[in-house]
Enzyme design. Structure first.
Site, PDB file in Angstrom:
ATOM      1  N   ARG A  46      67.979 -19.516  29.373  1.00 37.30           N
ATOM      2  CA  ARG A  46      67.459 -20.198  30.558  1.00 37.30           C
ATOM      3  C   ARG A  46      68.174 -21.537  30.679  1.00 37.30           C
ATOM      4  O   ARG A  46      68.942 -21.915  29.798  1.00 37.30           O
ATOM      5  CB  ARG A  46      65.935 -20.324  30.554  1.00 37.30           C
ATOM      6  CG  ARG A  46      65.253 -20.444  29.237  1.00 37.30           C
ATOM      7  CD  ARG A  46      65.568 -21.695  28.469  1.00 37.30           C
ATOM      8  NE  ARG A  46      65.345 -22.893  29.286  1.00 37.30           N
ATOM      9  CZ  ARG A  46      65.880 -24.063  29.054  1.00 37.30           C
ATOM     10  NH1 ARG A  46      66.716 -24.243  28.021  1.00 37.30           N
ATOM     11  NH2 ARG A  46      65.648 -25.107  29.818  1.00 37.30           N
ATOM     12  N   GLY A  47      67.894 -22.246  31.779  1.00 39.04           N
ATOM     13  CA  GLY A  47      68.653 -23.469  32.066  1.00 39.04           C
ATOM     14  C   GLY A  47      69.781 -23.082  33.011  1.00 39.04           C
ATOM     15  O   GLY A  47      70.512 -22.116  32.755  1.00 39.04           O
ATOM     16  N   ALA A  48      69.907 -23.839  34.119  1.00 42.66           N
ATOM     17  CA  ALA A  48      70.812 -23.422  35.198  1.00 42.66           C
ATOM     18  C   ALA A  48      72.252 -23.155  34.737  1.00 42.66           C
ATOM     19  O   ALA A  48      72.806 -22.080  35.009  1.00 42.66           O
ATOM     20  CB  ALA A  48      70.762 -24.467  36.317  1.00 42.66           C
ATOM     21  N   ARG A  89      66.714 -14.613  38.915  1.00 44.47           N
ATOM     22  CA  ARG A  89      65.979 -15.867  39.124  1.00 44.47           C
ATOM     23  C   ARG A  89      66.544 -16.517  40.390  1.00 44.47           C
ATOM     24  O   ARG A  89      67.756 -16.723  40.485  1.00 44.47           O
ATOM     25  CB  ARG A  89      66.128 -16.804  37.901  1.00 44.47           C
ATOM     26  CG  ARG A  89      65.569 -16.185  36.616  1.00 44.47           C
ATOM     27  CD  ARG A  89      65.397 -17.218  35.520  1.00 44.47           C
ATOM     28  NE  ARG A  89      64.315 -18.147  35.804  1.00 44.47           N
ATOM     29  CZ  ARG A  89      64.071 -19.231  35.083  1.00 44.47           C
ATOM     30  NH1 ARG A  89      64.856 -19.543  34.063  1.00 44.47           N
ATOM     31  NH2 ARG A  89      63.058 -20.027  35.386  1.00 44.47           N
ATOM     32  N   GLN A 195      59.254 -25.792  27.458  1.00 47.36           N
ATOM     33  CA  GLN A 195      60.669 -25.999  27.091  1.00 47.36           C
ATOM     34  C   GLN A 195      60.890 -27.370  26.448  1.00 47.36           C
ATOM     35  O   GLN A 195      61.805 -27.540  25.642  1.00 47.36           O
ATOM     36  CB  GLN A 195      61.571 -25.876  28.326  1.00 47.36           C
ATOM     37  CG  GLN A 195      61.665 -24.477  28.902  1.00 47.36           C
ATOM     38  CD  GLN A 195      60.684 -24.258  30.024  1.00 47.36           C
ATOM     39  OE1 GLN A 195      59.578 -24.794  29.994  1.00 47.36           O
ATOM     40  NE2 GLN A 195      61.044 -23.461  31.015  1.00 47.36           N
ATOM     41  N   ASP A 236      68.261 -27.631  38.887  1.00 48.99           N
ATOM     42  CA  ASP A 236      68.677 -26.244  39.165  1.00 48.99           C
ATOM     43  C   ASP A 236      69.422 -26.131  40.476  1.00 48.99           C
ATOM     44  O   ASP A 236      70.180 -25.177  40.688  1.00 48.99           O
ATOM     45  CB  ASP A 236      67.447 -25.328  39.186  1.00 48.99           C
ATOM     46  CG  ASP A 236      66.961 -25.118  37.772  1.00 48.99           C
ATOM     47  OD1 ASP A 236      66.304 -26.038  37.240  1.00 48.99           O
ATOM     48  OD2 ASP A 236      67.293 -24.079  37.181  1.00 48.99           O
ATOM     49  N   ASN A 245      64.002 -29.081  40.370  1.00 51.93           N
ATOM     50  CA  ASN A 245      64.018 -28.978  38.906  1.00 51.93           C
ATOM     51  C   ASN A 245      62.661 -28.461  38.442  1.00 51.93           C
ATOM     52  O   ASN A 245      61.749 -28.216  39.250  1.00 51.93           O
ATOM     53  CB  ASN A 245      64.344 -30.341  38.283  1.00 51.93           C
ATOM     54  CG  ASN A 245      64.680 -30.219  36.800  1.00 51.93           C
ATOM     55  OD1 ASN A 245      65.463 -29.361  36.406  1.00 51.93           O
ATOM     56  ND2 ASN A 245      64.077 -31.040  35.965  1.00 51.93           N
ATOM     57  N   LYS A 246      62.534 -28.296  37.159  1.00 51.00           N
ATOM     58  CA  LYS A 246      61.332 -27.718  36.544  1.00 51.00           C
ATOM     59  C   LYS A 246      60.056 -28.322  37.107  1.00 51.00           C
ATOM     60  O   LYS A 246      59.970 -29.529  37.318  1.00 51.00           O
ATOM     61  CB  LYS A 246      61.418 -27.943  35.028  1.00 51.00           C
ATOM     62  CG  LYS A 246      60.275 -27.424  34.193  1.00 51.00           C
ATOM     63  CD  LYS A 246      59.936 -25.979  34.434  1.00 51.00           C
ATOM     64  CE  LYS A 246      61.096 -25.035  34.298  1.00 51.00           C
ATOM     65  NZ  LYS A 246      60.816 -23.682  34.850  1.00 51.00           N
TER      66      LYS A 246
HETATM   67  O1  MRU Z   1      62.951 -22.322  33.804  1.00 51.96           O
HETATM   68  P1  MRU Z   1      64.089 -22.943  33.074  1.00 51.96           P
HETATM   69  O2  MRU Z   1      63.802 -23.203  31.627  1.00 51.96           O
HETATM   70  O3  MRU Z   1      65.374 -22.173  33.285  1.00 51.96           O
HETATM   71  O4  MRU Z   1      64.272 -24.332  33.783  1.00 51.96           O
HETATM   72  C1  MRU Z   1      65.269 -25.206  33.356  1.00 51.96           C
HETATM   73  C2  MRU Z   1      65.287 -26.494  34.070  1.00 51.96           C
HETATM   74  O5  MRU Z   1      64.473 -26.760  34.921  1.00 51.96           O
HETATM   75  C3  MRU Z   1      66.394 -27.438  33.738  1.00 51.96           C
HETATM   76  O6  MRU Z   1      65.997 -28.761  33.891  1.00 51.96           O
HETATM   77  C4  MRU Z   1      67.578 -27.157  34.696  1.00 51.96           C
HETATM   78  O7  MRU Z   1      67.904 -25.797  34.675  1.00 51.96           O
HETATM   79  C5  MRU Z   1      68.769 -27.944  34.349  1.00 51.96           C
HETATM   80  S1  MRU Z   1      69.460 -27.396  32.827  1.00 51.96           S
HETATM   81  C6  MRU Z   1      70.822 -28.293  32.449  1.00 51.96           C
END
Ligand code: MRU
Length: 342
Positions: A46-48, A89, A195, A236, A245-246
């Site tokens: 996970r993470g963009a 996603r 996370q 993201d 973002n999250k």
């Molecule tokens: O749902 P996730 O864990 O994929 O969400 C991740 C985030 O919101 C991060 O802040 C974002 O992807 C940036 S990662 C460098």
């Protein structure tokens, strides 16, 4: 931190299973794009930026699977693979950016699927290496904002684990520490998938970066008490008017504004979608059970009550002090001037 994802010598995609952290550091290996797509959906990775690279490597696996098919059938199958990956996603730009970048190669070399497969494999590895280089530059640029002794609050995990390596929001922290500054991190736990507590705390601890975890509901008070000098989060997707973002990032940005604490967003340019506005973006909604059950184990909501589980939120540009890309630090207005239509 070790890389969160890599292409192996025997043509597999190897990734850390992030659902098991912090208790177990285990690797998964996949030899087909369907499993890679599932791993993105269920958040093994996970993470963009990390899911962007996973998407590219998933496409590379699909070219291996289909390379013996006649050209038309090959393209058809690759379209299906691209759609399967795109449908995992919806919010992170990087996923679509990565599939599109691979698709450009597929379009250019439709006559020779064998040579094409090698090119796509190579491109996915170039993208993985580029991610690390971009993050290092985000680190260098972002470190100029940090002073010796600063405490940086971050939300979710936008560190090494959310990228191939080094991270985006944690990159300035890493770079500033490499420059000899004393920097510590406060990590919001980040309900419901935790996370911050599981991953940001894990990688900071692993790399000996001082870190404290707080419950999400504490960040306002912690700022009011003067315990935070800067906020840096990842993203993201950046549209022409806001940062996605999250879930919970918006509340952090509001609290930062009210307490005169700079709120920075670390954004590789692969995350920019400046031709879009907030109305164009689908915010992922995940299963109710992620909220009703803590990590799938303990139910905390009465039977029969559904939870709303938006995975991301929207922080308007008016709350953003600066956006850190691999090219520099920009106000939202400067960012639009530099990158929109470029
Ligand atoms: O749902 P996730 O864990 O994929 O969400 C991740 C985030 O919101 C991060 O802040 C974002 O992807 C940036 S990662 C460098």
């Amino acid at each position: 931190m070790i890389p969160s994802i890599e292409w192996t010598k025997d043509n597999k995609v190897k990734m850390i299973d992030q659902t098991l952290l912090p208790h177990e550091l285990k690797f998964l290996e996949f030899d087909n794009f369907r499993d890679v797509a599932t791993s993105i959906k269920v958040m093994n990775i996970r993470g963009a930026p990390a899911i962007g690279v996973a998407a590219a490597m998933g496409m590379a696996l699909a070219t291996i699977e289909y390379k013996d098919l006649p050209k038309e059938r090959f393209i058809e199958k690759m379209e299906d693979a691209a759609n399967t990956i795109r449908n995992t996603r919806p919010t992170a730009s990087n996923l679509f950016w990565a599939v599109n970048r691979i698709w450009k190669i597929i379009e250019t070399y439709p006559d020779n699927p064998h040579g094409l497969s090698d090119l796509v494999i190579e491109e996915s590895q170039i993208m993985a290496q580029e991610d690390i280089n971009v993050n290092k530059n985000i680190g260098k640029n972002g470190a100029t904002l940090l002073e010796d002794g600063d405490t940086v609050l971050t939300h979710c995990n936008a560190g090494s684990l959310a990228t191939v390596q080094y991270g985006t929001a944690l990159a300035p922290v890493r770079a500033a520490i490499e420059e000899g500054k004393k920097i510590s991190v406060i990590a919001d736990e980040t309900r419901p998938r935790l996370q911050g507590a599981r991953l940001t705390a894990y990688e900071c601890h692993y790399d000996k970066i001082p870190v404290n975890v707080i419950s999400d509901t504490s960040s306002g008070l912690i700022m009011m008490l003067g315990k935070v000098n800067k906020v840096i989060v990842g993203t993201d997707r950046v549209t022409s008017d806001a940062v996605f973002n999250k879930i919970g990032t918006y509340l952090v940005a509001l609290a930062a504004k009210d307490n005169n604490i700079p709120f920075y967003v670390a954004a590789p340019t692969s995350t920019l979608s400046l031709d879009e506005t907030v109305e164009d973006v689908t915010i992922e909604q995940r299963d109710s059970s992620e909220v009703s059950m803590v990590l799938g184990k303990v139910q905390i909501v009465p039977d029969g009550v559904e939870c709303l589980n938006y995975a991301f939120d929207i922080t308007p540009f008016r709350l953003v002090s600066g956006i850190i890309t691999e090219d520099g630090v920009f106000t939202p207005e400067e960012l639009l001037k530099k990158y929109k239509n470029s």
